[in-house]
Design a protein around this motif. Structure first.
Motif, PDB file in Angstrom:
ATOM      1  N   VAL A   1      27.210 -45.455-105.717  1.00  0.00           N
ATOM      2  CA  VAL A   1      27.647 -45.091-107.064  1.00  0.00           C
ATOM      3  C   VAL A   1      27.441 -46.260-108.020  1.00  0.00           C
ATOM      4  O   VAL A   1      26.968 -46.079-109.154  1.00  0.00           O
ATOM      5  N   ALA A   2      27.726 -47.458-107.542  1.00  0.00           N
ATOM      6  CA  ALA A   2      27.555 -48.649-108.383  1.00  0.00           C
ATOM      7  C   ALA A   2      26.102 -48.797-108.803  1.00  0.00           C
ATOM      8  O   ALA A   2      25.797 -49.049-109.981  1.00  0.00           O
ATOM      9  N   ALA A   3      25.220 -48.589-107.857  1.00  0.00           N
ATOM     10  CA  ALA A   3      23.793 -48.706-108.164  1.00  0.00           C
ATOM     11  C   ALA A   3      23.380 -47.680-109.215  1.00  0.00           C
ATOM     12  O   ALA A   3      22.666 -48.006-110.173  1.00  0.00           O
ATOM     13  N   TRP A   4      23.900 -46.462-109.035  1.00  0.00           N
ATOM     14  CA  TRP A   4      23.582 -45.399-110.005  1.00  0.00           C
ATOM     15  C   TRP A   4      24.128 -45.729-111.394  1.00  0.00           C
ATOM     16  O   TRP A   4      23.472 -45.522-112.423  1.00  0.00           O
ATOM     17  N   LEU A   5      25.345 -46.264-111.401  1.00  0.00           N
ATOM     18  CA  LEU A   5      25.971 -46.591-112.682  1.00  0.00           C
ATOM     19  C   LEU A   5      25.211 -47.698-113.413  1.00  0.00           C
ATOM     20  O   LEU A   5      25.206 -47.775-114.636  1.00  0.00           O
ATOM     21  N   ARG A   6      24.556 -48.583-112.656  1.00  0.00           N
ATOM     22  CA  ARG A   6      23.800 -49.682-113.277  1.00  0.00           C
ATOM     23  C   ARG A   6      22.472 -49.221-113.861  1.00  0.00           C
ATOM     24  O   ARG A   6      21.887 -49.920-114.683  1.00  0.00           O
ATOM     25  N   GLU A   7      22.022 -48.051-113.433  1.00  0.00           N
ATOM     26  CA  GLU A   7      20.741 -47.566-113.946  1.00  0.00           C
ATOM     27  C   GLU A   7      20.796 -47.404-115.465  1.00  0.00           C
ATOM     28  O   GLU A   7      21.846 -47.047-116.013  1.00  0.00           O
ATOM     29  N   SER A   8      19.683 -47.616-116.096  1.00  0.00           N
ATOM     30  CA  SER A   8      19.691 -47.663-117.563  1.00  0.00           C
ATOM     31  C   SER A   8      20.047 -46.316-118.198  1.00  0.00           C
ATOM     32  O   SER A   8      20.720 -46.260-119.218  1.00  0.00           O
ATOM     33  N   GLY A   9      19.612 -45.230-117.586  1.00  0.00           N
ATOM     34  CA  GLY A   9      19.861 -43.932-118.227  1.00  0.00           C
ATOM     35  C   GLY A   9      21.258 -43.362-117.996  1.00  0.00           C
ATOM     36  O   GLY A   9      21.650 -42.396-118.655  1.00  0.00           O
ATOM     37  N   THR A  10      22.009 -43.964-117.097  1.00  0.00           N
ATOM     38  CA  THR A  10      23.282 -43.354-116.694  1.00  0.00           C
ATOM     39  C   THR A  10      24.290 -43.265-117.826  1.00  0.00           C
ATOM     40  O   THR A  10      24.915 -42.228-118.032  1.00  0.00           O
TER      41      THR A  10
END
Length: 812
Positions: A774-783
């Motif tokens: 989830v952390a990795a996803w949250l760091r994504e630019s589009g999130t």
DNA sequence: ATAGGGTTAG
């Protein structure tokens, strides 16, 4: 009057205020004038004042009552300290009447059945009853029935049975006739006294106070009415009709007759005070009197006292009473009391579904030689029924009949309701038939339950025609009846078509045609089942058939909106007061509208009911948040006073409506405000989001907020918990078993956002993920972009508001 | 003998 304003309660509806007071009771009614008459004419719509400051919360600085654990049963004195607290009064209050509001009205209707708990009557009495019901069309033929049975009937017990059962069927006139007949033939004063108090109680339950008073006075004059039972019965009769001053007067008069009030007497008078809006201080005086005279209060006493508090908005006092109750060991000592107490505890456990305890109590009752009475059985039936334990329901019902305890209106009402809710329409129909065969009459609650069953299955128009039928039968619908229908609006259109199974389909069609055959036979059978009853039986047949999913849905929506508008019209005509549930129902109906125009029509109805609630709903819908937020906060203050499920239902309804019409940011603000006020208990932590009490719109708005919140955690450099979960429930809490609308909505939402969650293996209603993923996803630019919500419509003024209250900075 | 059960808004 102390510091309590007369109308500060959330249970402001006083249904009995419409009852005409008997002429002879209008004197000395100073008190009632102040308490019973709502100063606000109900149907006026007050002006919205959008600049009105938020309400201040109830003062917390009032002296704390000193009910402490040191109190013992022998030294019960702390109650003077439970002084009424000042409480905030709001203009919203009159409409925000809580759920208790209709209870009393419904209880006023036909036969508050109360039957002899023992089986002391003989079978001859049962036979006589059947004759009295079916063959006695007038006084003369009733006389001949009675004369026929005279030699075989066994004393006052048989006659009491007869009176009660006639009372259960609303046949007060026949009951009085039997009473006169019996009293003439009874020599013993003691037995005459029994008959009299039974008769008073029966009339009281039927709302015939004047007749009850006549019986009482005659009994006094004739020398058999001078008993604590007769007085208690009369007090209770006055109490349930809302004449609490009269109840108190009768209570006070007992001294003159050298009668000592007992527990039941005190309970009756305290209960009367609760219903009559007597101020808490005055009720405490009676309570202290009770303690002084060595009468130990029981659960009912406390419950009645609590009702007085909640009515007056005296939450502190209520809390203290409750802890006092615990301190006194009401819970622990309950078994040493009497049957009453047993039933109270039993029904609590049954409702909670704690059947081991229920069984223990039943055993305990059996071993102490206490018979189960109709209340015991009803509690058991309701308890098992609500847990879908239908085998147990059947077993208990059979046991009840074997014990010769007559099922009453509440028994059938309970059973029909639990069977309908479980989708067992055939069983429900058979019970309804049995109910009619027994000569019982449906009341507003039963009708409401029937209407609700139709509504929940999308048969709104049938529900409306049943509403018409009940009105024709002379039964006045109440706000609950209307709320069921309003809330049903649009349900059929959005209901899912179940996946068809060919064989099952054929079976159901067969079943349905059988039902129709039974119906036709019934018509031949004749008088017992009337027009409305046939209609009800037909509806059950319809429901049983609709289970096959054959419903035609074209044009439904259009027809329904006309239908629902006519329902509002009727509500106005009958002057039925809306309450917060009505508002929730209207908002829910809006959420099911396909067009803004349809929703506007419904919102217009909301405006006619309550301009202020309308102002908030409409304002948020139009994106004028800044203008209405203060108003919204004061509305939420009011809602917070309700019990938690009422409050959460309102938030859910409002949020859903906003979400449905694209006001997602507004929906989120509402939801976060609800969270701040703990409308839904324990919604979130860093590792878990619990959505099971939320509607689908509220849940989705909440998911966004939660994810933004843990995003902030990540960006602050903290680590997320190893395991993250989102709970949606899987329909356990739903009234529609296995519904899972929230689950589906959340699944779609998470998938749509590309959030890395998946369904937990052993729990369909739980989505899980790992912290690192989830952390990795949250760091994504589009999130961030998909997480932040926006409104479709915004007032230009609001951009500033949006900036200041950026989500991460909101007080959560 | 007198009190206390049942319906809606998840």
């Amino acid at each position: 009057m102390a510091s309590t304003p007369p109308h500060c309660s959330i249970t402001a509806t006083k249904p009995y205020q419409n009852h005409p007071y008997p002429q002879n009771q209008l004197k000395n009614n100073h008190h009632r004038q102040t308490h019973h008459q709502n100063p606000q004419p109900h149907w006026t719509t007050h002006k919205v004042s959008l600049t009105k400051p938020p309400l201040s919360p109830s003062p917390r600085n009032a002296p704390k009552p000193a009910a402490t654990s040191t109190t013992t049963n022998q030294n019960p004195k702390p109650f003077h300290s439970l002084a009424p607290l000042p409480s905030s009064k709001s203009e919203l209050a009159p409409n925000f009447s809580g759920r208790r509001s209709t209870r009393f009205v419904s209880k006023m209707h036909f036969g508050r059945p109360k039957i002899n708990m023992s089986t002391r009557h003989t079978s001859v009495a049962e036979e006589a009853l059947q004759h009295a019901i079916h063959y006695a069309k007038d006084d003369k033929s009733l006389d001949s029935v009675l004369l026929n049975f005279e030699t075989k009937l066994c004393g006052s017990d048989d006659y009491t049975f007869l009176l009660r059962e006639l009372g259960n069927r609303g046949e007060w006139s026949k009951a009085i006739h039997c009473f006169d007949f019996a009293i003439k033939r009874e020599r013993k004063k003691n037995e005459q006294g029994k008959l009299a108090s039974a008769m008073i109680s029966i009339l009281g339950r039927l709302g015939k106070v004047d007749l009850a008073k006549n019986i009482f006075e005659t009994a006094l004059n004739e020398g058999y009415g001078n008993t604590v039972y007769a007085f208690s019965a009369l007090i209770s009769a006055y109490g349930r009709s809302g004449y609490c001053d009269e109840a108190i007067r009768v209570f006070d008069s007992m001294k003159k007759f050298n009668l000592k009030p007992n527990l039941v007497t005190y309970n009756a008078v305290i209960d009367a005070c609760g219903k009559g809006g007597v101020e808490f201080k005055r009720v405490l005086e009676i309570f202290d009197d009770m303690l002084k005279n060595g009468v130990q209060p029981d659960r009912i006493t406390f419950n009645s006292l609590l009702a007085v508090c909640s009515r007056g908005g005296l939450w502190e006092a209520a809390r203290n009473l409750f802890s006092e109750m615990v301190n006194r060991g009401i819970d622990q000592d309950i078994f040493t009391y009497n049957t009453v107490s047993y039933n109270t505890v039993l029904s609590i456990y049954a409702k909670l579904g704690r059947f081991e305890e229920v069984m223990d109590i039943c055993k305990e009752m059996e071993s102490s030689g206490i018979r189960k009475d109709v209340v015991t059985f009803n509690a058991l039936l309701g308890g098992y029924g609500k847990q879908w334990k239908y085998d147990e329901v059947r077993r208990v019902f059979a046991e009840m009949k074997a014990a010769r305890v007559s099922p009453n209106l509440l028994t059938y009402s309970t059973l029909i309701d639990v069977y309908s809710k479980g989708g067992l329409y055939k069983e429900a129909m058979e019970l309804f038939r049995e109910f009619k065969q027994a000569g019982l009459k449906a009341d507003v609650v039963l009708y409401s339950a029937l209407i609700d069953a139709l509504c929940k299955n999308g048969l709104v128009e049938s529900a409306v025609s049943l509403l018409d039928e009940m009105t024709k039968e002379g039964i006045r619908p109440n706000v609950v009846t209307y709320n069921c229908i309003i809330d049903a609006f649009g349900r059929s259109a959005i209901a899912e078509c179940p996946v068809e199974d060919g064989d099952r389909d054929i079976e159901l069609k067969k079943e349905s045609s059988n039902l129709n055959k039974v119906l036709t036979m019934d018509d031949k059978e004749g008088q017992l089942v009337g027009r409305a009853d046939n209609q009800i039986i037909q509806f059950f047949g319809q429901l049983a058939a609709e289970k096959a999913g054959q419903a035609k849905k074209e044009n439904r929506c259009r027809q329904e909106i006309l239908c629902i508008l006519s329902v509002f019209q009727k509500m106005h005509e009958l002057e039925i007061k809306p309450n917060v549930v009505t508002f929730s129902a209207i908002l829910n109906a809006c959420s099911r509208c396909n067009s803004f125009e349809d929703a506007s029509m419904l919102l217009e109805e909301l405006r006619l009911f309550d301009n202020q609630v309308y102002g908030v709903a409409h304002g948020l819908l139009m994106g004028c948040r800044e203008n209405v937020w203060v108003q919204a906060l004061s509305l939420f203050d009011e809602v917070k006073q309700m019990d938690s499920s009422t409050a959460s239902a309102f938030y859910n309804a409002l949020t859903d409506m906003l979400w449905h019409f694209g006001q997602k940011r507004g929906a989120q603000l509402v939801v976060l405000e609800g969270k701040r006020r703990q409308v839904w208990e324990n919604v979130w932590s860093d590792s878990c989001l619990d959505l099971h009490l939320m509607s689908s719109g509220a849940a989705r708005a909440m998911v966004h907020a939660w994810l933004l919140n843990i995003r902030a955690v990540v960006f602050e450099g903290h680590e997320l918990p190893k395991l993250l979960s989102i709970l949606t429930g899987w329909g356990k809490h739903s009234k529609v078993v296995g519904d899972g609308a929230v689950r589906r909505a959340i699944e779609g939402l998470l998938t749509g956002m590309g959030a890395p969650f998946w369904v937990a293996r052993c729990n369909l209603g739980r989505f899980i993920s790992t912290g690192p993923m989830v952390a990795a996803w949250l760091r994504e630019s589009g999130t961030m972009k998909v997480l932040v919500l926006h409104d479709d419509r915004t007032d230009s003024e609001n951009s500033r508001f949006d900036k200041i209250s950026d989500l991460q900075t909101l007080p959560l």
